[in-house]
Design a protein around this motif. Structure first.
Motif, PDB file in Angstrom:
ATOM      1  N   SER A  74      -0.415  -3.683   8.116  1.00  7.45           N
ATOM      2  CA  SER A  74       0.245  -2.391   8.348  1.00  7.45           C
ATOM      3  C   SER A  74       1.715  -2.647   8.627  1.00  7.45           C
ATOM      4  CB  SER A  74      -0.313  -1.700   9.593  1.00  7.45           C
ATOM      5  OG  SER A  74      -1.683  -1.600   9.530  1.00  7.45           O
ATOM      6  N   PHE A  75       2.537  -1.664   8.342  1.00  4.59           N
ATOM      7  CA  PHE A  75       3.915  -1.664   8.831  1.00  4.59           C
ATOM      8  C   PHE A  75       3.996  -0.496   9.812  1.00  4.59           C
ATOM      9  CE2 PHE A  75       4.428  -3.547   4.548  1.00  4.59           C
ATOM     10  CZ  PHE A  75       5.039  -4.738   4.898  1.00  4.59           C
ATOM     11  N   ASP A  76       4.185  -0.778  11.077  1.00  8.05           N
ATOM     12  CA  ASP A  76       4.108   0.248  12.136  1.00  8.05           C
ATOM     13  C   ASP A  76       2.827   1.067  11.955  1.00  8.05           C
ATOM     14  OD1 ASP A  76       6.498  -0.656  13.247  1.00  8.05           O
ATOM     15  OD2 ASP A  76       7.647   0.505  11.790  1.00  8.05           O
ATOM     16  N   ASP A  77       2.947   2.385  11.713  1.00 10.11           N
ATOM     17  CA  ASP A  77       1.686   3.137  11.570  1.00 10.11           C
ATOM     18  C   ASP A  77       1.286   3.356  10.109  1.00 10.11           C
ATOM     19  OD1 ASP A  77       3.700   4.827  11.078  1.00 10.11           O
ATOM     20  OD2 ASP A  77       3.173   6.326  12.599  1.00 10.11           O
ATOM     21  N   LEU A  78       1.957   2.638   9.177  1.00  6.55           N
ATOM     22  CA  LEU A  78       1.566   2.723   7.761  1.00  6.55           C
ATOM     23  C   LEU A  78       0.573   1.599   7.434  1.00  6.55           C
ATOM     24  CD1 LEU A  78       2.183   3.782   4.727  1.00  6.55           C
ATOM     25  CD2 LEU A  78       3.629   1.754   4.635  1.00  6.55           C
ATOM     26  N   LEU A  79      -0.691   1.974   7.196  1.00  5.11           N
ATOM     27  CA  LEU A  79      -1.674   0.984   6.764  1.00  5.11           C
ATOM     28  C   LEU A  79      -1.470   0.727   5.276  1.00  5.11           C
ATOM     29  CD1 LEU A  79      -4.334  -0.696   7.145  1.00  5.11           C
ATOM     30  CD2 LEU A  79      -5.565   1.388   6.488  1.00  5.11           C
ATOM     31  N   GLY A 137      -2.942  -1.402  -9.583  1.00 14.18           N
ATOM     32  CA  GLY A 137      -3.091  -0.273  -8.669  1.00 14.18           C
ATOM     33  C   GLY A 137      -1.845   0.581  -8.723  1.00 14.18           C
ATOM     34  N   ARG A 138      -1.959   1.774  -8.153  1.00 11.94           N
ATOM     35  CA  ARG A 138      -0.859   2.732  -8.242  1.00 11.94           C
ATOM     36  C   ARG A 138       0.356   2.227  -7.469  1.00 11.94           C
ATOM     37  NH1 ARG A 138      -2.946   8.765  -7.435  1.00 11.94           N
ATOM     38  NH2 ARG A 138      -0.773   9.024  -7.971  1.00 11.94           N
ATOM     39  N   SER A 139       1.503   2.790  -7.827  1.00 12.63           N
ATOM     40  CA  SER A 139       2.739   2.457  -7.139  1.00 12.63           C
ATOM     41  C   SER A 139       2.572   2.666  -5.637  1.00 12.63           C
ATOM     42  CB  SER A 139       3.808   3.412  -7.681  1.00 12.63           C
ATOM     43  OG  SER A 139       4.997   2.758  -7.771  1.00 12.63           O
ATOM     44  N   GLY A 140       2.963   1.665  -4.871  1.00 13.98           N
ATOM     45  CA  GLY A 140       2.900   1.806  -3.408  1.00 13.98           C
ATOM     46  C   GLY A 140       1.559   1.410  -2.801  1.00 13.98           C
ATOM     47  N   CYS A 141       0.604   0.925  -3.636  1.00 15.51           N
ATOM     48  CA  CYS A 141      -0.711   0.575  -3.086  1.00 15.51           C
ATOM     49  C   CYS A 141      -0.708  -0.791  -2.393  1.00 15.51           C
ATOM     50  CB  CYS A 141      -1.784   0.593  -4.181  1.00 15.51           C
ATOM     51  SG  CYS A 141      -1.582  -0.752  -5.356  1.00 15.51           S
ATOM     52  N   GLY A 142       0.392  -1.514  -2.541  1.00 12.50           N
ATOM     53  CA  GLY A 142       0.504  -2.760  -1.781  1.00 12.50           C
ATOM     54  C   GLY A 142       0.329  -4.033  -2.594  1.00 12.50           C
ATOM     55  N   LYS A 143       0.627  -3.968  -3.886  1.00 10.38           N
ATOM     56  CA  LYS A 143       0.486  -5.159  -4.736  1.00 10.38           C
ATOM     57  C   LYS A 143       1.513  -6.233  -4.338  1.00 10.38           C
ATOM     58  CE  LYS A 143       1.200  -2.702  -8.491  1.00 10.38           C
ATOM     59  NZ  LYS A 143       1.363  -1.363  -7.906  1.00 10.38           N
ATOM     60  N   SER A 144       2.773  -5.812  -4.220  1.00  7.35           N
ATOM     61  CA  SER A 144       3.816  -6.789  -3.875  1.00  7.35           C
ATOM     62  C   SER A 144       3.597  -7.343  -2.473  1.00  7.35           C
ATOM     63  CB  SER A 144       5.212  -6.157  -3.942  1.00  7.35           C
ATOM     64  OG  SER A 144       5.474  -5.727  -5.243  1.00  7.35           O
ATOM     65  N   VAL A 145       3.136  -6.472  -1.570  1.00  2.71           N
ATOM     66  CA  VAL A 145       2.874  -6.938  -0.196  1.00  2.71           C
ATOM     67  C   VAL A 145       1.787  -8.021  -0.224  1.00  2.71           C
ATOM     68  CG1 VAL A 145       1.931  -6.216   2.044  1.00  2.71           C
ATOM     69  CG2 VAL A 145       3.697  -4.830   0.922  1.00  2.71           C
ATOM     70  N   LEU A 146       0.786  -7.842  -1.078  1.00  2.32           N
ATOM     71  CA  LEU A 146      -0.275  -8.852  -1.191  1.00  2.32           C
ATOM     72  C   LEU A 146       0.300 -10.177  -1.708  1.00  2.32           C
ATOM     73  CD1 LEU A 146      -3.300  -9.495  -0.985  1.00  2.32           C
ATOM     74  CD2 LEU A 146      -3.555  -8.690  -3.318  1.00  2.32           C
ATOM     75  N   THR A 170       0.868  -6.134 -12.063  1.00  5.80           N
ATOM     76  CA  THR A 170       1.347  -5.378 -13.227  1.00  5.80           C
ATOM     77  C   THR A 170       0.785  -3.964 -13.277  1.00  5.80           C
ATOM     78  OG1 THR A 170       1.621  -5.478 -15.637  1.00  5.80           O
ATOM     79  CG2 THR A 170      -0.476  -6.265 -14.772  1.00  5.80           C
ATOM     80  N   HIS A 171       1.524  -3.082 -13.961  1.00  5.55           N
ATOM     81  CA  HIS A 171       1.013  -1.755 -14.292  1.00  5.55           C
ATOM     82  C   HIS A 171       0.575  -1.727 -15.751  1.00  5.55           C
ATOM     83  CE1 HIS A 171       3.945  -0.363 -11.131  1.00  5.55           C
ATOM     84  NE2 HIS A 171       2.840   0.233 -10.779  1.00  5.55           N
ATOM     85  N   ASP A 172       0.850  -2.828 -16.458  1.00  6.66           N
ATOM     86  CA  ASP A 172       0.768  -2.853 -17.910  1.00  6.66           C
ATOM     87  C   ASP A 172      -0.639  -3.305 -18.328  1.00  6.66           C
ATOM     88  OD1 ASP A 172       0.934  -3.575 -20.560  1.00  6.66           O
ATOM     89  OD2 ASP A 172       2.775  -4.732 -20.364  1.00  6.66           O
TER      90      ASP A 172
END
Ligand SMILES: Nc1ncnc2c1ncn2[C@@H]1O[C@H](COP(=O)(O)OP(=O)(O)OP(=O)(O)O)[C@@H](O)[C@H]1O
Length: 244
Positions: free
Chosen positions: A10-15, A34-43, A195-197
């Motif tokens: 999580s980042f603060d209260d964002l899971l 996964g969709r934009s913002g689902c946390g791929k780069s964070v993974l 990727t989104h591709d």
């Protein structure tokens, strides 16, 4: 082998996501979708220890990444090549020096050894004639290829690709997909591709990890994906205008 075990962030209260577990076997290519913002780069950043989880583990070849001290983490990082989104080349130095950078930073190789290794990697991506070019003179596809040459320069066991085909025309994207495959097969590299591709997924991946609704919603082989009736995954694929 990379084992991701019960990872939560999580980042603060964002899971971002919770309880994510899957494994990447040696010489395997796993696409994370996964969709934009689902946390791929964070993974991806957790696999490289650029971010630390709230809980859970990343085990690389039996070593618990977040229990290692700085020196051992740095040593392990040298086994990873990264192709950053946008390639992340240095503007102020030429192609040769961009590829040479990890060698100068991590090793004490002589100038002759550096030249030989850099030119070998540039040949691998078919850019041997562009070594003197400034970053500003390179097309998007060439930048990706310089980024790939830099990613393999330390002879990594693993390569992490962050959106390797984004912003490229279909033909150039296919050249990059071809290079990803040739690195996996020819250099025995284990790869994680964000990727989104979907075209890229079907071409380069052995397995697919689908992040959705703050969890790992689906994980399996590309063949299993073709036969899946998982609603969220099918919706994601359909939205990308791809037929499985
Ligand atoms: N360092 C950070 N601090 C705070 N929030 C962050 C940080 N990094 C990422 N986030 C948030 O975490 C969530 C996941 O981001 P991430 O970049 O992993 O998404 P993504 O799936 O890679 O998206 P895209 O496909 O658009 O690149 C987003 O809501 C993002 O704003």
């Amino acid at each position: 082998m990379i084992e991701i075990q019960n990872l939560t962030k999580s980042f603060d209260d964002l899971l971002v996501w919770e309880d994510v577990s899957f494994s990447i076997d040696d010489n395997e290519t796993v696409a994370v979708i996964g969709r934009s913002g689902c946390g791929k780069s964070v993974l991806l950043k957790h696999i490289n220890a650029l971010l630390t989880p709230d809980s859970g583990k990343v085990i690389i070849d039996g070593k618990d990444l977040f229990s290692l001290d700085y020196v051992d983490q740095r040593k392990l990082r040298q086994e990873f090549g990264i192709l950053f989104q946008g390639s992340a080349l240095f503007d102020s130095i030429n192609t040769f020096e961009n590829v040479a950078f990890p060698l100068r930073y991590f090793t004490d190789r002589s100038e002759a050894e550096i030249r030989e290794r850099v030119m070998h990697c540039l040949e691998y991506v078919n850019l041997q004639d562009a070594s003197d070019k400034e970053t500003s003179e390179l097309s998007g596809g060439m930048r990706k290829r310089v980024g790939l040459a830099r990613a393999i320069v330390l002879e990594p066991k693993y390569i992490m690709y962050d959106e390797p085909t984004s912003g490229l025309d279909p033909q150039t994207a296919d050249e990059i997909n071809g290079l990803i495959m040739s690195m996996a097969q020819g250099l025995n590299i284990t790869s994680v591709v964000i990727t989104h591709d979907m075209h890229s997924v079907l071409k380069v991946a052995d397995k697919v990890a689908f992040l959705d609704k703050h969890k790992l919603s689906w994980f399996g082989t590309v063949d299993e994906m073709r036969r899946t009736d998982h609603k969220g995954l099918l919706e994601f694929v359909t939205a990308s205008e791809y037929q499985l």
